[in-house]
Motif scaffolding. Structure first.
Motif, PDB file in Angstrom:
ATOM      1  N   GLY A   1       0.815  -1.209   0.000  1.00  0.00           N
ATOM      2  CA  GLY A   1       0.000   0.000   0.000  1.00  0.00           C
ATOM      3  C   GLY A   1       0.850   1.261   0.000  1.00  0.00           C
ATOM      4  O   GLY A   1       2.020   1.243   0.363  1.00  0.00           O
ATOM      5  N   VAL A   2       0.226   2.341  -0.392  1.00  0.00           N
ATOM      6  CA  VAL A   2       0.908   3.631  -0.432  1.00  0.00           C
ATOM      7  C   VAL A   2       0.511   4.412   0.820  1.00  0.00           C
ATOM      8  O   VAL A   2      -0.644   4.815   0.954  1.00  0.00           O
ATOM      9  CB  VAL A   2       0.525   4.422  -1.700  1.00  0.00           C
ATOM     10  N   PRO A   3       1.456   4.625   1.742  1.00  0.00           N
ATOM     11  CA  PRO A   3       1.126   5.399   2.939  1.00  0.00           C
ATOM     12  C   PRO A   3       0.709   6.825   2.567  1.00  0.00           C
ATOM     13  O   PRO A   3       1.295   7.437   1.665  1.00  0.00           O
ATOM     14  CB  PRO A   3       2.433   5.420   3.736  1.00  0.00           C
ATOM     15  N   LYS A   4      -0.284   7.342   3.241  1.00  0.00           N
ATOM     16  CA  LYS A   4      -0.774   8.691   2.929  1.00  0.00           C
ATOM     17  C   LYS A   4       0.288   9.760   3.154  1.00  0.00           C
ATOM     18  O   LYS A   4       0.257  10.810   2.534  1.00  0.00           O
ATOM     19  CB  LYS A   4      -2.009   9.000   3.760  1.00  0.00           C
ATOM     20  N   THR A   5       1.240   9.469   4.019  1.00  0.00           N
ATOM     21  CA  THR A   5       2.271  10.458   4.352  1.00  0.00           C
ATOM     22  C   THR A   5       3.560  10.265   3.555  1.00  0.00           C
ATOM     23  O   THR A   5       4.542  10.951   3.806  1.00  0.00           O
ATOM     24  CB  THR A   5       2.599  10.385   5.849  1.00  0.00           C
ATOM     25  N   ALA A   6       3.576   9.355   2.596  1.00  0.00           N
ATOM     26  CA  ALA A   6       4.810   8.996   1.895  1.00  0.00           C
ATOM     27  C   ALA A   6       5.480  10.181   1.195  1.00  0.00           C
ATOM     28  O   ALA A   6       6.702  10.233   1.090  1.00  0.00           O
ATOM     29  CB  ALA A   6       4.529   7.900   0.873  1.00  0.00           C
ATOM     30  N   PHE A   7       4.691  11.142   0.726  1.00  0.00           N
ATOM     31  CA  PHE A   7       5.244  12.253  -0.046  1.00  0.00           C
ATOM     32  C   PHE A   7       5.179  13.579   0.703  1.00  0.00           C
ATOM     33  O   PHE A   7       5.460  14.627   0.126  1.00  0.00           O
ATOM     34  CB  PHE A   7       4.506  12.370  -1.379  1.00  0.00           C
ATOM     35  N   ASP A   8       4.841  13.535   1.979  1.00  0.00           N
ATOM     36  CA  ASP A   8       4.662  14.764   2.758  1.00  0.00           C
ATOM     37  C   ASP A   8       5.920  15.620   2.841  1.00  0.00           C
ATOM     38  O   ASP A   8       5.829  16.840   2.918  1.00  0.00           O
ATOM     39  CB  ASP A   8       4.169  14.450   4.166  1.00  0.00           C
ATOM     40  N   ALA A   9       7.084  15.005   2.844  1.00  0.00           N
ATOM     41  CA  ALA A   9       8.332  15.762   3.001  1.00  0.00           C
ATOM     42  C   ALA A   9       8.772  16.457   1.714  1.00  0.00           C
ATOM     43  O   ALA A   9       9.695  17.265   1.741  1.00  0.00           O
ATOM     44  CB  ALA A   9       9.451  14.831   3.475  1.00  0.00           C
ATOM     45  N   LEU A  10       8.095  16.165   0.616  1.00  0.00           N
ATOM     46  CA  LEU A  10       8.514  16.722  -0.674  1.00  0.00           C
ATOM     47  C   LEU A  10       7.848  18.059  -0.953  1.00  0.00           C
ATOM     48  O   LEU A  10       6.656  18.229  -0.690  1.00  0.00           O
ATOM     49  CB  LEU A  10       8.181  15.754  -1.806  1.00  0.00           C
ATOM     50  N   PRO A  11       8.600  18.982  -1.547  1.00  0.00           N
ATOM     51  CA  PRO A  11       7.974  20.242  -1.957  1.00  0.00           C
ATOM     52  C   PRO A  11       7.040  19.997  -3.150  1.00  0.00           C
ATOM     53  O   PRO A  11       7.203  19.021  -3.893  1.00  0.00           O
ATOM     54  CB  PRO A  11       9.162  21.123  -2.353  1.00  0.00           C
ATOM     55  N   ASP A  12       6.079  20.881  -3.308  1.00  0.00           N
ATOM     56  CA  ASP A  12       5.082  20.726  -4.375  1.00  0.00           C
ATOM     57  C   ASP A  12       5.715  20.569  -5.752  1.00  0.00           C
ATOM     58  O   ASP A  12       5.219  19.810  -6.586  1.00  0.00           O
ATOM     59  CB  ASP A  12       4.121  21.919  -4.393  1.00  0.00           C
ATOM     60  N   ARG A  13       6.824  21.244  -6.008  1.00  0.00           N
ATOM     61  CA  ARG A  13       7.434  21.189  -7.338  1.00  0.00           C
ATOM     62  C   ARG A  13       7.980  19.797  -7.682  1.00  0.00           C
ATOM     63  O   ARG A  13       8.159  19.466  -8.837  1.00  0.00           O
ATOM     64  CB  ARG A  13       8.513  22.250  -7.495  1.00  0.00           C
ATOM     65  N   LEU A  14       8.244  18.956  -6.685  1.00  0.00           N
ATOM     66  CA  LEU A  14       8.768  17.607  -6.913  1.00  0.00           C
ATOM     67  C   LEU A  14       7.710  16.523  -6.778  1.00  0.00           C
ATOM     68  O   LEU A  14       7.954  15.369  -7.120  1.00  0.00           O
ATOM     69  CB  LEU A  14       9.902  17.309  -5.925  1.00  0.00           C
ATOM     70  N   LEU A  15       6.549  16.891  -6.297  1.00  0.00           N
ATOM     71  CA  LEU A  15       5.530  15.915  -5.954  1.00  0.00           C
ATOM     72  C   LEU A  15       5.043  15.097  -7.149  1.00  0.00           C
ATOM     73  O   LEU A  15       5.016  13.867  -7.104  1.00  0.00           O
ATOM     74  CB  LEU A  15       4.355  16.620  -5.277  1.00  0.00           C
ATOM     75  N   GLN A  16       4.670  15.742  -8.239  1.00  0.00           N
ATOM     76  CA  GLN A  16       4.130  15.016  -9.386  1.00  0.00           C
ATOM     77  C   GLN A  16       5.161  14.065  -9.996  1.00  0.00           C
ATOM     78  O   GLN A  16       4.853  12.905 -10.280  1.00  0.00           O
ATOM     79  CB  GLN A  16       3.617  15.979 -10.448  1.00  0.00           C
ATOM     80  N   SER A  17       6.386  14.520 -10.165  1.00  0.00           N
ATOM     81  CA  SER A  17       7.397  13.637 -10.768  1.00  0.00           C
ATOM     82  C   SER A  17       7.733  12.476  -9.836  1.00  0.00           C
ATOM     83  O   SER A  17       7.963  11.359 -10.293  1.00  0.00           O
ATOM     84  CB  SER A  17       8.662  14.412 -11.149  1.00  0.00           C
TER      85      SER A  17
END
Length: 115
Positions: free
Chosen positions: A26-42
């Motif tokens: 599963g994909v944890p809901k917090t997995a991408f929390d530390a990333l800035p918005d500009r890196l999130l989509q990639s």
């Protein structure tokens, strides 16, 4: 995430941590929390591709994977697989169908197709 990996910036380490955290199950809901918005989509797209690579190579089968088509349009990812090849791998076929349900956790709409 909490390691100092020589040659990688702090943000690159955070992207790597998110990829490792999401490459299976599963994909944890917090997995991408530390990333800035500009890196999130990639980062989410990379995670989706890594998940598919893990599934395709899971059996460490010596047979080559036949040519497949993969196309992306925004947050939609479409994979076209050979009917005969995937027909001889029922577990992989099931895993790809399950993955279709799991990709929304990455913000990706995954569409596996067989031709």
């Amino acid at each position: 995430e909490h390691s100092d990996i020589a040659g990688f910036s702090r943000q690159e380490q955070q992207v790597l941590a998110a990829l490792v955290r999401t490459h299976r199950r599963g994909v944890p809901k917090t997995a991408f929390d530390a990333l800035p918005d500009r890196l999130l989509q990639s980062a989410r797209r990379k995670a989706a591709l890594l998940r598919l690579a893990v599934l395709l190579h899971r059996a460490h089968d010596g047979d080559d994977i036949p040519k497949l088509e993969l196309s992306a349009d925004g947050n939609r990812l479409r994979m076209v697989l050979d009917r005969h090849w995937i027909g001889t791998r029922p577990l992989l076929r099931t895993d790809l169908l399950v993955e279709k349900e799991g990709m929304p956790g990455l913000g990706i709409e995954f569409e596996p197709m067989v031709v």
